[in-house]
Design a protein around this motif. Structure first.
Motif, mmCIF file in Angstrom:
data_model
loop_
_atom_site.group_PDB
_atom_site.id
_atom_site.type_symbol
_atom_site.label_atom_id
_atom_site.label_comp_id
_atom_site.label_asym_id
_atom_site.label_seq_id
_atom_site.Cartn_x
_atom_site.Cartn_y
_atom_site.Cartn_z
ATOM 1 N N GLU A 1 0.696 -1.113 0.084
ATOM 2 C CA GLU A 1 0.205 -0.089 -0.030
ATOM 3 C C GLU A 1 0.943 1.334 0.118
ATOM 4 N N LEU A 2 0.613 2.189 -0.722
ATOM 5 C CA LEU A 2 1.239 3.472 -0.902
ATOM 6 C C LEU A 2 0.280 4.524 -1.107
ATOM 7 N N ALA A 3 0.082 5.570 -0.135
ATOM 8 C CA ALA A 3 -0.980 6.596 -0.202
ATOM 9 C C ALA A 3 -0.740 7.361 -1.380
ATOM 10 N N VAL B 1 15.391 -0.937 9.688
ATOM 11 C CA VAL B 1 14.749 0.362 10.265
ATOM 12 C C VAL B 1 15.241 0.424 11.699
ATOM 13 N N GLN B 2 14.900 -0.300 12.432
ATOM 14 C CA GLN B 2 15.337 -0.383 13.942
ATOM 15 C C GLN B 2 16.734 -0.212 14.212
ATOM 16 N N LEU B 3 17.691 -0.947 13.443
ATOM 17 C CA LEU B 3 19.158 -0.967 13.705
ATOM 18 C C LEU B 3 19.598 0.535 13.367
ATOM 19 N N VAL B 4 19.034 1.193 12.305
ATOM 20 C CA VAL B 4 19.322 2.529 11.820
ATOM 21 C C VAL B 4 18.885 3.325 12.939
ATOM 22 N N THR C 1 16.998 1.720 0.462
ATOM 23 C CA THR C 1 16.007 1.047 0.170
ATOM 24 C C THR C 1 15.099 1.747 -0.870
ATOM 25 N N THR C 2 14.164 1.172 -1.345
ATOM 26 C CA THR C 2 13.439 1.846 -2.311
ATOM 27 C C THR C 2 12.159 2.693 -1.357
ATOM 28 N N GLN C 3 12.076 3.754 -1.982
ATOM 29 C CA GLN C 3 11.013 4.746 -1.118
ATOM 30 C C GLN C 3 9.616 3.968 -1.184
ATOM 31 N N ILE C 4 9.161 3.274 -1.907
ATOM 32 C CA ILE C 4 7.518 2.515 -1.792
ATOM 33 C C ILE C 4 7.825 1.554 -0.822
ATOM 34 N N LEU D 1 5.655 0.592 5.240
ATOM 35 C CA LEU D 1 5.844 0.176 6.584
ATOM 36 C C LEU D 1 4.625 0.877 7.521
ATOM 37 N N GLN D 2 4.157 0.115 8.498
ATOM 38 C CA GLN D 2 3.082 0.854 9.386
ATOM 39 C C GLN D 2 3.660 0.480 10.839
ATOM 40 N N PRO D 3 3.561 1.214 11.756
ATOM 41 C CA PRO D 3 3.591 2.712 11.676
ATOM 42 C C PRO D 3 4.898 3.414 10.749
ATOM 43 N N THR D 4 4.695 4.628 10.407
ATOM 44 C CA THR D 4 5.695 5.220 9.618
ATOM 45 C C THR D 4 6.989 5.126 10.313
#
Length: 223
Positions: A28-30, A156-159, A169-172, A177-180
């Motif tokens: 999903e991508l708004a 994401v968590q490691l960074v 990574t890709t923007q899409i 990912l939820q939550p942002t």
């Protein structure tokens, strides 16, 4: 009216072609790809519907995480999705043609002041990457090596915890990912072509129709 005339008037007309139904899967991508109450919306949906009309295809839209897309292409017939150009092309799926471009984006922790010019100076262990084919793409176009990670959420968590300086990574993928994720967008590292890829079991006539429609595709599209 004779039986022969009946045939000429009604039965002997050429049959009208029926659209083939294919599933399209993606995260999903708004504003780009969303499904609500069984109805798909967004810029990508509009473009795919136009493409489908040219190729004689009706799309059945479904959500799938980036990690599940390629697995589904391999295991289910009559399924298509967007992939990065340069991903391996073997028996796992077949590429129909190009469809727009993807942004490969660098993300850092919120407090980090990292810039794009700093990426070359980081140890490879501090440059995480997520996405099939991403490592080869960055090496070819930017001579930038990365440490591939199997989980986008974990990367994401490691960074964010400072255990790595940057995630590429890709923007899409990030938008899915939820939550942002609470990361800072450093900037676009490179853009790569999207390809429309489908399962290898796709009937040859359907694949041919998609390839022909994509060769005539003139509308720009970027993610």
């Amino acid at each position: 009216m004779s039986a022969r005339r009946n045939c000429l008037a009604l039965l002997c007309l050429p049959a009208l072609g029926h659209a083939t139904t294919l599933a399209f899967i993606g995260p999903e991508l708004a504003g780009v790809y969303q499904i609500r109450n069984g109805q798909a919306h967004g810029e990508l949906v509009t473009l795919l519907n136009q493409l489908g009309k040219q190729a004689g295809i009706e799309w059945e839209y479904r959500h799938a995480s980036p990690a599940r897309v390629e697995l589904t292409l391999q295991s289910q017939p009559k399924v298509c999705s967007l992939l990065l150009q340069g991903k391996r092309q073997g028996g796992n799926y077949q590429v129909m043609g190009g469809l727009g471009r993807h942004a490969i984006v660098a993300y850092s922790a919120l407090h980090d002041t990292l810039t794009l010019s700093d990426l070359d100076n980081l140890p490879v262990s501090q440059r995480l990457g997520f996405g099939t084919g991403l490592k080869g793409l960055l090496l070819r176009q930017k001579r930038l090596n990365i440490t591939e990670h199997p989980s986008l959420a974990t990367a994401v968590q490691l960074v964010s915890l400072g255990r790595a300086r940057v995630l590429l990574t890709t923007q899409i993928g990030m938008y899915s990912l939820q939550p942002t994720p609470l990361l800072r967008r450093v900037g676009t590292v490179v853009e790569a072509d999207n390809v429309l890829a489908c399962s290898p079991q796709l009937p040859p006539g359907v694949a041919q129709g998609l390839r022909k429609a994509l060769r005539n595709w003139l509308i720009p599209f970027a993610l």
